[in-house]
Design an enzyme around this catalytic site. Structure first.
Site, PDB file in Angstrom:
ATOM      1  N   GLY A 161      77.590  -8.172  48.821  1.00 60.08           N
ATOM      2  CA  GLY A 161      77.271  -8.534  50.267  1.00 60.08           C
ATOM      3  C   GLY A 161      75.791  -7.399  49.840  1.00 60.08           C
ATOM      4  O   GLY A 161      75.262  -6.895  49.211  1.00 60.08           O
ATOM      5  N   ARG A 184      82.354 -14.306  44.966  1.00 56.35           N
ATOM      6  CA  ARG A 184      83.084 -15.731  46.083  1.00 56.35           C
ATOM      7  C   ARG A 184      81.832 -16.284  45.545  1.00 56.35           C
ATOM      8  O   ARG A 184      82.033 -17.359  44.469  1.00 56.35           O
ATOM      9  CB  ARG A 184      83.278 -15.788  47.179  1.00 56.35           C
ATOM     10  N   SER A 185      80.033 -16.111  45.660  1.00 54.62           N
ATOM     11  CA  SER A 185      79.442 -17.141  45.768  1.00 54.62           C
ATOM     12  C   SER A 185      78.248 -16.513  44.648  1.00 54.62           C
ATOM     13  O   SER A 185      78.210 -15.073  45.531  1.00 54.62           O
ATOM     14  CB  SER A 185      78.833 -17.630  46.924  1.00 54.62           C
ATOM     15  N   ILE A 243      85.474   1.231  48.789  1.00 57.25           N
ATOM     16  CA  ILE A 243      84.964   2.081  49.589  1.00 57.25           C
ATOM     17  C   ILE A 243      85.177   0.799  50.574  1.00 57.25           C
ATOM     18  O   ILE A 243      84.687   0.531  51.507  1.00 57.25           O
ATOM     19  CB  ILE A 243      83.116   2.466  49.429  1.00 57.25           C
ATOM     20  N   ARG A 245      87.973  -1.833  51.447  1.00 55.77           N
ATOM     21  CA  ARG A 245      89.383  -1.581  53.202  1.00 55.77           C
ATOM     22  C   ARG A 245      90.700  -1.445  51.513  1.00 55.77           C
ATOM     23  O   ARG A 245      90.844  -1.820  50.787  1.00 55.77           O
ATOM     24  CB  ARG A 245      89.776  -2.880  53.376  1.00 55.77           C
ATOM     25  N   GLU A 274      96.498   3.339  55.617  1.00 58.52           N
ATOM     26  CA  GLU A 274      95.465   4.704  55.984  1.00 58.52           C
ATOM     27  C   GLU A 274      96.439   4.564  57.558  1.00 58.52           C
ATOM     28  O   GLU A 274      96.154   3.324  58.238  1.00 58.52           O
ATOM     29  CB  GLU A 274      94.473   4.448  56.075  1.00 58.52           C
ATOM     30  N   HIS A 292      88.235   7.734  55.208  1.00 58.50           N
ATOM     31  CA  HIS A 292      87.457   6.208  55.248  1.00 58.50           C
ATOM     32  C   HIS A 292      86.433   6.975  56.208  1.00 58.50           C
ATOM     33  O   HIS A 292      86.041   7.130  57.063  1.00 58.50           O
ATOM     34  CB  HIS A 292      88.864   5.925  56.560  1.00 58.50           C
ATOM     35  N   ILE A 293      85.663   7.245  55.056  1.00 56.25           N
ATOM     36  CA  ILE A 293      83.762   8.070  55.589  1.00 56.25           C
ATOM     37  C   ILE A 293      82.965   7.490  55.514  1.00 56.25           C
ATOM     38  O   ILE A 293      81.771   8.110  55.345  1.00 56.25           O
ATOM     39  CB  ILE A 293      84.373   9.682  55.969  1.00 56.25           C
TER      40      ILE A 293
HETATM   41  C1  GLV Z   1      83.758   0.516  58.147  1.00 55.29           C
HETATM   42  O1  GLV Z   1      84.815   0.820  56.904  1.00 55.29           O
HETATM   43  C2  GLV Z   1      83.244  -0.059  58.320  1.00 55.29           C
HETATM   44  O2  GLV Z   1      83.769  -1.422  58.330  1.00 55.29           O
HETATM   45  O3  GLV Z   1      82.017  -0.793  58.787  1.00 55.29           O
END
Ligand code: GLV
Length: 333
Positions: A161, A184-185, A243, A245, A274, A292-293
């Site tokens: 993405g 996926r595509s 980075i 999930r 988390e 998660h930053i």
């Molecule tokens: C952060 O993890 C977001 O999805 O913006």
């Protein structure tokens, strides 16, 4: 006879966010905020959401059929995050509740951080710093914390993405990397050319990448995209960076692979369950861990909060959200 003034829409902001964004929102709607950043129980969240037309959520609050049934006045939930696995979108659509997220504004900041984590893992930045702080540095050595290179190596990106493409651009144009990806595509040829990335199977990517970066959304299909079988395909010199999930990587399998030297190192910004981090990961030296930053630069977090607020106020006052996830809800009711 004069008619009573129309009451303003009411919104709940579930976590502390920038006070200036609360002030901006309050120009358009009545706001219940959470300036002390209390971690409300789910029951408390539902109680406070009742009677509100809008919620500003930050990615950790589950919006599902039970919450929607308990909050029949709700019309929109605006996530201050690009990921929205906390939303049950089909349930929201069925209830006629609009979902919005915060895409675009965090792309480059998050891609920068992906590189930071990948480079820190490959070049053993935090591992060597801990060792230095522990007072163990007493001489130069030819192989002291020698790691692997970034420039000129093969970067494998899973998920292509906006953020995946941002990472690809950095790899191709900034570091002279050969960039391969799996998604996926497949991207249109001109987009592949712009970011310099070649489409390959997941297996080929895992077998040939020197550095694997994960940027897929979390869905039931992407759960444990990387587990023991996938780690076994990777080069022993490779790094893995997540980075995206927690839950996309099997953290227990990863900790085992790291401690057994099955792969060289990892960089993790997100974790299963988390803010708890699996103790086996905490025990590994060859993993860089951050809370998660990835999108957390001040300008970007402010832009994310403003976009969420603009989605809420725009939809509740004029019917015009900026970044709807389920636009089929618009125009109904
Ligand atoms: C952060 O993890 C977001 O999805 O913006």
């Amino acid at each position: 006879m004069t008619s009573a003034p129309a009451s303003r829409p009411r919104v709940l902001v579930t976590r502390a966010i920038f006070p200036e964004v609360i002030d901006q929102l309050a120009e358009h709607v009545d706001v219940e905020a959470n300036p002390d950043d209390q971690l409300w129980s789910r029951d408390e969240l539902i109680r406070r959401a009742q009677g509100k037309q809008g919620l500003l959520t930050t990615g950790g609050e589950r919006v599902d059929a039970a919450l929607l049934a308990a909050c029949p006045d709700l019309r929109i939930c605006a996530n201050m995050a690009v990921g929205y696995n906390n939303f049950d979108v089909p349930a929201m659509t069925a209830a006629g509740v609009l979902a919005t997220n915060a895409p675009g504004v965090l792309t480059d900041t998050t891609a920068d951080f992906g590189f930071a984590l990948m480079m820190a893992a490959a070049r053993r930045v935090t591992e060597s710093e801990h060792w230095l702080r522990a007072g163990q540095w007493d001489r130069w050595r030819y192989d002291l914390f020698a790691g692997s290179d970034i420039h000129g190596t093969t970067l494998g990106i899973i998920g292509m993405g906006r953020i995946g493409q941002g990472i690809a651009r950095r790899g191709t144009h900034g570091f002279g990397m050969q960039v391969i990806y799996h998604n996926r595509s497949r991207l249109p040829a001109e987009d592949e050319a712009a970011v310099g990335a070649t489409y390959v199977s997941k297996q080929a990517l895992l077998q040939s990448a020197d550095h694997v970066v994960l940027v897929v959304p979390y869905t039931p299909e992407s759960h444990h995209t990387i587990g023991a079988a996938e780690l076994a395909l990777m080069k022993p010199t490779a790094t893995l960076t997540n980075i995206a999930r927690g839950g996309i990587v099997d953290d227990v399998a990863l900790a085992r692979a790291l401690s057994e030297g099955r792969i060289a190192a990892a960089g993790l910004d997100v974790f299963e369950g988390e803010p708890k981090v699996h103790p086996d990961l905490l025990a590994c030296r060859n993993v860089v861990l951050t809370p998660h930053i990835a999108s957390a630069s001040v300008p970007t977090r402010l832009a994310m909060a403003r976009l969420a607020a603009d989605n809420l106020a725009g939809f509740l006052t004029t019917g015009q959200p900026l970044t709807p996830i389920n636009p089929e809800v618009l125009g109904k009711g």
